[in-house]
Scaffold this motif. Structure first.
Motif, mmCIF file in Angstrom:
data_model
loop_
_atom_site.group_PDB
_atom_site.id
_atom_site.type_symbol
_atom_site.label_atom_id
_atom_site.label_comp_id
_atom_site.label_asym_id
_atom_site.label_seq_id
_atom_site.Cartn_x
_atom_site.Cartn_y
_atom_site.Cartn_z
ATOM 1 N N ARG A 73 13.696 1.835 -1.507
ATOM 2 C CA ARG A 73 13.616 1.018 -2.711
ATOM 3 C C ARG A 73 14.688 -0.070 -2.616
ATOM 4 O O ARG A 73 15.880 0.220 -2.636
ATOM 5 C CB ARG A 73 13.838 1.878 -3.957
ATOM 6 N N ARG B 29 10.570 8.659 2.614
ATOM 7 C CA ARG B 29 10.033 7.816 1.549
ATOM 8 C C ARG B 29 10.388 6.366 1.826
ATOM 9 O O ARG B 29 11.335 6.072 2.571
ATOM 10 C CB ARG B 29 10.566 8.240 0.183
ATOM 11 N N GLU C 139 8.057 5.496 -2.728
ATOM 12 C CA GLU C 139 6.938 6.423 -2.552
ATOM 13 C C GLU C 139 7.192 7.386 -1.399
ATOM 14 O O GLU C 139 7.649 6.979 -0.324
ATOM 15 C CB GLU C 139 5.644 5.643 -2.288
ATOM 16 N N ARG C 140 6.886 8.652 -1.623
ATOM 17 C CA ARG C 140 6.977 9.637 -0.551
ATOM 18 C C ARG C 140 5.863 9.404 0.450
ATOM 19 O O ARG C 140 4.726 9.083 0.087
ATOM 20 C CB ARG C 140 6.864 11.047 -1.132
ATOM 21 N N ILE C 141 6.164 9.579 1.717
ATOM 22 C CA ILE C 141 5.199 9.349 2.780
ATOM 23 C C ILE C 141 4.522 10.656 3.153
ATOM 24 O O ILE C 141 5.196 11.631 3.502
ATOM 25 C CB ILE C 141 5.893 8.722 4.006
ATOM 26 N N SER C 142 3.212 10.672 3.067
ATOM 27 C CA SER C 142 2.433 11.862 3.417
ATOM 28 C C SER C 142 2.097 11.818 4.905
ATOM 29 O O SER C 142 1.288 10.998 5.345
ATOM 30 C CB SER C 142 1.146 11.916 2.590
ATOM 31 N N GLU D 26 0.823 -1.200 0.000
ATOM 32 C CA GLU D 26 0.000 0.000 0.000
ATOM 33 C C GLU D 26 0.864 1.259 0.000
ATOM 34 O O GLU D 26 0.407 2.333 -0.414
ATOM 35 C CB GLU D 26 -0.946 -0.010 1.193
ATOM 36 N N LEU D 27 2.077 1.135 0.501
ATOM 37 C CA LEU D 27 3.104 2.158 0.328
ATOM 38 C C LEU D 27 4.190 1.521 -0.528
ATOM 39 O O LEU D 27 4.854 0.565 -0.091
ATOM 40 C CB LEU D 27 3.661 2.614 1.676
ATOM 41 N N ALA D 28 4.353 2.004 -1.730
ATOM 42 C CA ALA D 28 5.236 1.355 -2.712
ATOM 43 C C ALA D 28 6.688 1.779 -2.532
ATOM 44 O O ALA D 28 6.967 2.853 -1.971
ATOM 45 C CB ALA D 28 4.771 1.702 -4.121
#
Length: 227
Positions: free
Chosen positions: A73, A70, A30-33, A25-27
Motif C-alpha cells: 500500500r 500482499r 490486497e492479499r495475494i492468492s 486488478e490486484l489492489a
C-alpha cells in the motif's frame, strides 16, 4: 489470459503479477492468492513463490511471515521520497543526454512527441502513456549511463501504478503536455541546464494526480511536494 510457456518462468510470472498490480486488478493492501494465480497462469507454486520474492525486492509486494504476501500500500511519503530520487536521476539523464545525443536521436524523439500530441488530441490515454514512456526512456538511453538507467528503472517499477494513473484530470493532462513540449524544445536546443530542470519538475504533476485519484494513501499535504 494465455498460459505461460516460457522457460524462465519466475520472471515471466513476476511481470504478469506486476501488470495486475499496475492495472488495479490486484489492489493496494490486497492479499495475494497463490492458488488463484497458479490457476490463472498455469504454473506451479515454485515459480510463483520465486516471482513473489522478486516483486518483494522491487517494492511491489510485501511478504508476510507464514501468511503469504500482499500488495504494498503506497503512502504519500513513500511515493514522494521515491519521486524525489527519480527526479534527481531523470534531471541528470537530461543533462547527460544533451552532451551525447545525436541529431537523429533528437529527431526520433520529436516524432514520438508529435505522435503523442496526436493521441492527446484524440483523448487516447493508453497510447499517449505508451509514447510518453518511450520519450522518457529515449532520453534516459541517450545519457549513455547504464548505472543511472538501472537505478531509475528499479525505482520506476515501484511507483508505475501511480505514474501512469488513468484517472488524470484534463487540467493535469494539459500541464503534462506543456511540460513535454518544453522538454523537447530544450533537448533540440541542447540546453542541458533547462532540460534537467524541466525533467526534475515534471514528476510533481503525477504525484498530485495519484493523490487525487486515491491511488495512494494521502498521509501528507500536496503543498509539501517540490518538483
Amino acid at each position: 489470459m494465455t498460459k505461460i510457456l516460457q522457460r524462465n518462468l519466475y520472471r515471466e510470472v513476476a511481470d504478469r503479477i506486476g501488470d495486475l498490480i499496475e492495472h488495479g486488478e490486484l489492489a493496494p493492501g490486497e492479499r495475494i492468492s497463490e492458488k488463484q494465480l497458479c490457476e490463472k497462469f498455469g504454473v506451479s507454486r515454485t515459480p510463483l513463490r520465486e516471482a513473489l520474492k522478486v516483486l518483494a525486492t522491487e517494492g511491489l509486494i510485501e511478504l508476510l511471515p507464514n501468511r503469504g504476501a500482499r500488495v504494498v500500500r503506497l503512502t504519500f511519503k513513500k511515493v514522494k521520497d521515491t519521486y524525489d530520487l527519480m527526479a534527481a536521476l531523470e534531471g541528470l539523464s537530461g543533462e547527460l543526454a544533451c552532451q551525447h545525443i545525436s541529431d537523429a536521436e533528437i529527431a526520433a524523439i520529436r516524432r514520438l512527441h508529435n505522435s503523442m500530441l496526436e493521441h492527446y488530441r484524440q483523448q487516447d490515454l493508453k497510447t499517449y502513456f505508451e509514447l510518453n514512456r518511450q520519450i522518457h526512456e529515449s532520453i534516459l538511453a541517450a545519457s549513455q549511463n547504464e548505472v543511472l538507467q538501472e537505478m531509475y528503472s528499479n525505482l520506476s517499477q515501484r511507483v508505475k501504478r501511480v505514474r501512469y494513473s488513468k484517472k488524470m484530470t484534463q487540467a493535469f493532462w494539459d500541464r503534462a503536455v506543456k511540460d513535454h513540449e518544453n522538454m523537447i524544445n530544450a533537448l533540440e536546443a541542447r540546453d542541458s541546464q533547462l532540460l534537467g530542470q524541466i525533467l526534475r519538475d515534471h514528476l510533481c504533476n503525477k504525484l498530485e494526480v495519484a493523490t487525487l485519484a486515491g491511488v495512494i494513501d494521502d498521509d501528507g499535504p500536496l503543498e509539501a511536494v517540490n518538483g
